[in-house]
Design an enzyme around this catalytic site. Structure first.
Site, PDB file in Angstrom:
ATOM      1  N   GLU A   1       0.820  -1.223   0.000  1.00 25.69           N
ATOM      2  CA  GLU A   1       0.000   0.000   0.000  1.00 25.69           C
ATOM      3  C   GLU A   1       0.850   1.268   0.000  1.00 25.69           C
ATOM      4  O   GLU A   1       0.461   2.294  -0.545  1.00 25.69           O
ATOM      5  CB  GLU A   1      -0.950   0.017   1.192  1.00 25.69           C
TER       6      GLU A   1
ATOM      7  N   PHE B   1     -11.376  -7.691  13.854  1.00 29.22           N
ATOM      8  CA  PHE B   1     -10.276  -8.127  12.997  1.00 29.22           C
ATOM      9  C   PHE B   1      -9.965  -7.046  11.958  1.00 29.22           C
ATOM     10  O   PHE B   1     -10.858  -6.548  11.282  1.00 29.22           O
ATOM     11  CB  PHE B   1     -10.638  -9.450  12.304  1.00 29.22           C
ATOM     12  N   GLN B   2      -8.714  -6.721  11.840  1.00 32.38           N
ATOM     13  CA  GLN B   2      -8.226  -5.688  10.910  1.00 32.38           C
ATOM     14  C   GLN B   2      -8.922  -4.346  11.110  1.00 32.38           C
ATOM     15  O   GLN B   2      -9.164  -3.610  10.167  1.00 32.38           O
ATOM     16  CB  GLN B   2      -8.335  -6.160   9.450  1.00 32.38           C
TER      17      GLN B   2
ATOM     18  N   LYS C   1     -17.417  -1.212   5.854  1.00 37.11           N
ATOM     19  CA  LYS C   1     -17.937  -2.154   4.869  1.00 37.11           C
ATOM     20  C   LYS C   1     -19.466  -2.088   4.766  1.00 37.11           C
ATOM     21  O   LYS C   1     -20.031  -2.162   3.674  1.00 37.11           O
ATOM     22  CB  LYS C   1     -17.490  -3.575   5.255  1.00 37.11           C
TER      23      LYS C   1
ATOM     24  N   MET D   1      24.222   9.468   2.857  1.00 40.85           N
ATOM     25  CA  MET D   1      23.981  10.765   3.498  1.00 40.85           C
ATOM     26  C   MET D   1      24.232  10.687   4.996  1.00 40.85           C
ATOM     27  O   MET D   1      24.850  11.563   5.594  1.00 40.85           O
ATOM     28  CB  MET D   1      22.553  11.237   3.207  1.00 40.85           C
TER      29      MET D   1
END
Lengths: 550, 174
Positions: free
Chosen positions: A51, A113-114, A163, A464
């Site tokens: 993602e 969940f999630q 959802k 760097m």
């Protein structure tokens, strides 16, 4: 018309001109993905490897097109994986709408969940965010989200859609209009014009705001009108052609010495669409000691935040500059121009013509590219070398992580940028450190058959950080010598891409002449010395007096 | 110069608004001394009064940053000369079973009133300027404070400027 929440979302995306979105499916966005499947002829979806890559791709897409980028992720880890991408867009004022799925409204707040509170998590790094608990609000919220992202100072907006809301049905109008902010009055430019007329050594400092306001022409006209040199913040690079005589290039910590010196000698600075980041100013009190500042920005909170200007002008840079140009007479100042050009001349330090060093490598790649080739970078030494040595001629051809300094930004951004420019050859400059963070997106570039040229500066170290350890930490190279044995050419091949490794300029030129595939990415590994450093450098908090030239 | 300052806000009455506003203060490192919030005559709009401490730079930044928040319809600085600030105090003071003459006298001086007499305590309330409330509390300390609760300041402008009328900020009728 009665529609499901998922249908309303897809219709709203299309209504707002979205042609391509980036994302990754999952449990709580199944309904949205089902609609995307049915509407694949109307809206294109690019699946990333992670993602974060999708968020950076939407960001890169937005920077090239100037339109709002859209990214979709599922709930929980899908949404937390967006966080770096959203923060990156926030710091660089990139218009982005992030859509996240969430568990059904009845399960919210129950550690399902999630489930994560992504609205809470992202609150400090968005312009605004919404959780849509009631489908009746969905159309309005999406309209508002696009308006907020792309109005005023642009930035990311997150919309969290449970959802159950995606599955519920509601009447869709397709005609919702946002609650627009009252048009801010045009600021009074009289004092600014008077100050500019009186000054002797004007200096223009441009940031990303010039690109967003599309005020490039006005800045150029102002520079010519006043005989004023222009320096650019990193976000402002590409706004003014590198070939313009009075363009001094990037200023700041690793900016061109000419830009810094001219700034210190100027008696008036016209700062356009900049926020005076600490990386750009160094020691702030030294920075404005000799000059009056006229600060133009669309975000009122940026005025007087880091630098106290003499005159604050809040509004659209293009409109303000246009009005200024209407009241400012031509002012030739040959003496000042001569002085400035002398500084610029001294800037062109030579590296041996045939040495395999960053400046020459970037020069070769630039010769191979077109003026409108989109160039993305990652973060670190290679990024600074590109800022210093790549001659940007056209606006919005540079994709780089400015405010957040996100290593791993480049792969996603290059993918988004490549798609945005019609899938033409796009160049990514990266380093072995940055590339290691999100190289999984090679998979995306392969499956999308994107002609990316990935120029990988491989020095085997985190250059760097190592440079700072060298200069400020007694050469104690803690955890910056990687000792990896990655074979980048084999890695590219394993992903279904191609690549080659070069360690000399003639080899590099030969590779560039051979050309690269038009239907997939190519990794061009350049093995460079680990002791290469980025100069000039003004140490943090320093000023013009502290410039290290090498 | 660092001093107390009061900001009045008109905000949409939605969940999470308080979080966003408090978040702005915390992310920029400004402390909130007191915060009071309540619905206005229209339940879609709330009004907040936030007191914090800072110099002119902080005052300007706070107001400008607040005005950028989507849910903030308007935020203005309410300067002391042109506004009135009042705070409400509820306080439970020990009486130790003895007389409560000292407490009554103090309450009379400050214009407070007793809401409840308990066996060993009284509950009183008092409204007034935050400094007056502070002074009162300090005088109650030797008497024995069991617990207290302050509302935080509520402020309104007294002049013709910085009037936070909600009518310009009502959402369009559906």
């Amino acid at each position: 018309m009665l529609m499901t929440g998922a249908q309303i979302l897809v219709e709203e995306l299309i209504r707002h001109g979205t042609k391509t979105i980036f994302g990754y499916p999952g449990g709580t966005v199944l309904d949205i993905y089902d609609e995307l499947y049915k509407n694949s002829h109307r809206i294109e979806h690019i699946i990333s490897a992670h993602e974060q890559g999708a968020a950076h791709a939407a960001d890169g897409y937005a920077r090239v097109t100037g339109k709002t980028g859209v990214v979709i992720a599922t709930s929980g880890p899908g949404s937390t994986n967006l966080v770096t991408g959203i923060a990156n867009a926030y710091l660089d004022s990139v218009p982005l709408v992030a859509i996240t799925g969430n568990v059904a409204v009845s399960l919210l707040g129950k550690d399902s969940f999630q489930e994560v509170d992504i609205v809470g998590i992202t609150q400090p790094i968005v312009k605004h965010n919404f959780v849509v608990r009631d489908i009746a609000e969905l159309e309005t919220v999406l309209t508002e989200a696009f308006y907020i992202a792309s109005s005023g100072r642009k930035g990311p907006v997150l919309v969290d859609i449970p959802k159950s809301v995606q599955r519920a049905t509601y009447e869709y109008t397709g005609k919702c209009s946002p609650q627009k902010d009252a048009q801010a009055p045009m600021p009074d430019i009289t004092d600014a014009v008077e100050a500019i007329k009186k000054c002797e050594r004007p200096y223009i400092y441009c940031g990303g705001g010039v690109l967003t306001a599309r005020a490039e022409e006005e800045v150029l006209a102002l520079s010519k009108r006043l005989s004023a040199p222009i320096a650019l913040s990193m976000m402002g690079l590409s706004s003014i052609p590198a070939s313009y005589e009075l363009n001094l290039g990037m200023c700041g910590m690793h900016g061109k010495a000419a830009a810094t010196i001219a700034q210190s000698k100027a008696d008036l600075m016209i700062a356009v669409g900049v926020r005076f980041s600490d990386r750009a100013t160094g020691n702030v009190s030294e920075y404005t000691k000799n000059c009056t500042v006229v600060h133009i920005d669309i975000d009122e909170a940026e005025l007087s935040k880091n630098v106290r200007p003499f005159i604050e002008l809040c509004g659209d840079a293009k409109l303000i500059l246009k009005e200024m140009l209407g009241s400012l007479p031509e002012k030739r100042n040959d003496e000042w121009i001569k002085t400035v050009l002398k500084y610029k001349e001294k800037d062109e330090f030579e590296t041996g013509a045939e040495q395999f060093r960053p400046k020459n490598i970037i020069g070769c790649v630039r010769d191979f590219s077109e003026d409108d080739t989109v160039v993305a970078t990652d973060v670190g030494q290679h990024q600074m070398w590109v800022m210093q040595h790549y001659a940007f001629e056209k606006p919005r051809t540079l994709l780089t992580s400015g405010g957040l300094g996100t290593m791993g930004y480049g792969m996603g951004a290059a993918i988004g940028g490549c798609i945005a420019c019609g899938r033409r050859r796009t160049v990514l400059f990266t380093g072995d450190g940055s590339f290691g963070m999100n190289l999984n997106e090679l998979a995306t570039a392969v499956s999308q058959r994107l002609p990316l040229l990935i120029v990988l500066f491989n020095n085997g170290v985190l250059g760097m950080v190592r440079q700072w350890q060298h200069l400020f930490y007694g050469e104690r190279y803690s955890n910056t010598t990687l000792q990896r044995k990655t074979d980048f050419v084999a890695l590219a091949k394993a992903f279904g891409a191609d690549g080659c490794s070069v360690s000399g300029l003639s080899e590099l030129r030969a590779a560039l002449e051979r050309g690269f595939p038009d239907d997939g990415p190519f990794v061009l590994e350049c093995r460079i010395d680990m002791d290469e450093m980025v100069f000039p450098m003004i140490p943090p908090g320093g000023s013009v007096r502290d410039i290290k030239l090498g | 110069m660092s001093e107390r300052f009061t900001v009045g806000l008109i905000v949409t009455n939605r969940h999470g608004v308080l979080n966003r506003i408090a978040g702005m203060y915390s992310k920029r490192g400004y402390n909130i001394d007191s915060l009071a919030v309540g619905e206005t005559e229209d339940p879609r709009i709330s009004r907040m009064t936030i007191v914090s401490t800072g110099d002119e730079y902080i005052r300007t930044q706070v107001v400008r940053q607040l005005n950028k928040l989507y849910d903030v319809k308007l935020a203005v600085l309410l300067d002391e000369d042109n506004s009135i600030a009042v705070e409400h105090l509820l306080i439970k003071i020990r009486t130790n079973g003895g007389g409560n003459g000292a407490i009554t006298e103090l309450l009379n001086d400050y214009g407070g009133k007793i809401l409840e007499f308990g066996d060993h305590f009284i509950v009183a309330d008092l409204t007034g300027k935050p400094e007056k409330i502070q002074e009162f509390i300090e005088k109650c300390v030797p008497l024995g404070i069991i617990e207290l609760c302050r509302s935080g300041a509520l402020a309104l402008s007294t002049g013709n400027t910085n009037i936070l009328s909600i009518k310009d900020y009502l959402p369009p009728e559906a």
